[in-house]
Design an enzyme around this catalytic site. Sequence first.
Site, mmCIF file in Angstrom:
data_model
loop_
_atom_site.group_PDB
_atom_site.id
_atom_site.type_symbol
_atom_site.label_atom_id
_atom_site.label_comp_id
_atom_site.label_asym_id
_atom_site.label_seq_id
_atom_site.Cartn_x
_atom_site.Cartn_y
_atom_site.Cartn_z
ATOM 1 N N ASP A 8 0.787 -1.355 -0.075
ATOM 2 C CA ASP A 8 -0.155 0.011 -0.210
ATOM 3 C C ASP A 8 0.892 1.280 0.126
ATOM 4 O OD1 ASP A 8 0.707 0.275 2.589
ATOM 5 O OD2 ASP A 8 -1.161 0.316 3.682
ATOM 6 N N HIS A 9 0.286 2.444 0.042
ATOM 7 C CA HIS A 9 0.932 3.716 -0.087
ATOM 8 C C HIS A 9 2.056 3.882 1.341
ATOM 9 C CE1 HIS A 9 -2.559 3.971 2.827
ATOM 10 N NE2 HIS A 9 -1.771 4.892 3.699
ATOM 11 N N CYS A 65 2.613 -3.723 3.810
ATOM 12 C CA CYS A 65 1.495 -2.295 4.378
ATOM 13 C C CYS A 65 2.308 -1.771 5.649
ATOM 14 C CB CYS A 65 0.118 -2.705 4.495
ATOM 15 S SG CYS A 65 0.108 -3.711 5.698
ATOM 16 N N GLY A 66 1.566 -1.010 6.513
ATOM 17 C CA GLY A 66 2.319 -0.348 7.615
ATOM 18 C C GLY A 66 2.623 -1.251 8.594
ATOM 19 N N THR A 67 1.858 -2.172 8.773
ATOM 20 C CA THR A 67 2.375 -3.205 9.703
ATOM 21 C C THR A 67 2.538 -4.881 9.212
ATOM 22 O OG1 THR A 67 -0.284 -3.844 9.984
ATOM 23 C CG2 THR A 67 0.823 -2.170 11.485
ATOM 24 N N GLY A 68 2.130 -4.926 7.828
ATOM 25 C CA GLY A 68 2.054 -6.186 7.479
ATOM 26 C C GLY A 68 0.649 -7.014 7.731
ATOM 27 N N GLY A 70 -2.658 -6.090 7.803
ATOM 28 C CA GLY A 70 -3.964 -5.964 7.040
ATOM 29 C C GLY A 70 -3.946 -6.686 5.598
ATOM 30 N N HIS A 98 8.491 -24.938 8.772
ATOM 31 C CA HIS A 98 7.402 -25.663 9.404
ATOM 32 C C HIS A 98 5.995 -25.279 8.829
ATOM 33 C CE1 HIS A 98 9.897 -26.276 13.445
ATOM 34 N NE2 HIS A 98 10.272 -26.627 12.349
ATOM 35 N N ASN A 99 5.892 -24.081 8.238
ATOM 36 C CA ASN A 99 4.518 -23.723 7.704
ATOM 37 C C ASN A 99 4.269 -23.762 6.244
ATOM 38 O OD1 ASN A 99 4.996 -21.632 10.360
ATOM 39 N ND2 ASN A 99 3.614 -23.260 10.548
ATOM 40 N N ARG A 132 6.439 -34.227 9.357
ATOM 41 C CA ARG A 132 5.246 -34.003 10.374
ATOM 42 C C ARG A 132 4.522 -32.719 10.035
ATOM 43 N NH1 ARG A 132 9.818 -32.959 13.031
ATOM 44 N NH2 ARG A 132 9.836 -31.026 14.854
ATOM 45 N N HIS A 133 5.429 -31.907 9.301
ATOM 46 C CA HIS A 133 4.952 -30.553 9.156
ATOM 47 C C HIS A 133 4.049 -30.666 8.128
ATOM 48 C CE1 HIS A 133 7.638 -29.013 12.271
ATOM 49 N NE2 HIS A 133 8.735 -29.649 11.509
ATOM 50 N N ARG A 136 0.386 -31.260 9.404
ATOM 51 C CA ARG A 136 -0.117 -29.791 10.127
ATOM 52 C C ARG A 136 -0.357 -28.853 9.103
ATOM 53 N NH1 ARG A 136 4.665 -30.498 14.408
ATOM 54 N NH2 ARG A 136 3.603 -32.473 15.477
HETATM 55 C C1 RB5 Z 1 -2.492 2.190 6.517
HETATM 56 O O1 RB5 Z 1 -2.678 3.722 7.115
HETATM 57 C C2 RB5 Z 1 -2.328 1.108 7.427
HETATM 58 O O2 RB5 Z 1 -3.740 0.879 8.232
HETATM 59 C C3 RB5 Z 1 -1.770 -0.085 6.797
HETATM 60 O O3 RB5 Z 1 -0.659 0.260 6.086
HETATM 61 C C4 RB5 Z 1 -1.613 -1.440 7.485
HETATM 62 O O4 RB5 Z 1 -0.873 -1.007 8.639
HETATM 63 C C5 RB5 Z 1 -2.840 -2.160 7.653
HETATM 64 O O5 RB5 Z 1 -2.825 -3.146 8.384
#
Ligand code: RB5
Length: 148
Positions: A8-9, A65-68, A70, A98-99, A132-133, A136
């Site tokens: 994303d942005h 994204c910002g946190t990975g 969403g 493993h995954n 085994r993985h 699962r």
């Molecule tokens: C965008 O502001 C933010 O919500 C997105 O990048 C992300 O962190 C969502 O999980």
Amino acid sequence: MKIGIGNDHSALELKAEITDFLKEKGHEVVDYGTDSPESCDYPVYGEIVARAVASGEADQGILICGTGLGISLAANKVKGIRAAVCSEPFTAKMARAHNNCNILAFGARVVGAELAKMIVETWLNTEFEGGRHQRRVDMIMAVEDRKE
Ligand code: RB5
């Protein structure tokens, strides 16, 4: 390896750095966007990359994204996808070993470029251990068939 990348942005700069890094390592990178700094909706890009991986158009995916969070949540709604948010190399190693995850996600507001490169390198250098993985992972994927 053919790697689909999406973001994303919040992650334009980091995507550019990771794309260069992947190309230097000899990988083919397909950029599914966004390439705009305008605020956008991360589920769009999570789904596009997930469908590319699920169909075999890309071997693996990278989502930022910002946190990975969403963008990986959106990707995980696509059948056949196992997307993992990794903020350090150990989790990236286990997500592959493993995954057998097929999409790596991380946050541009969480990790810096050098740490992100270490995460990506670990991810790409780690093979699924099977055994085994595999049982699962099969159990995880069977949940998809029990969706209402
Ligand atoms: C965008 O502001 C933010 O919500 C997105 O990048 C992300 O962190 C969502 O999980």
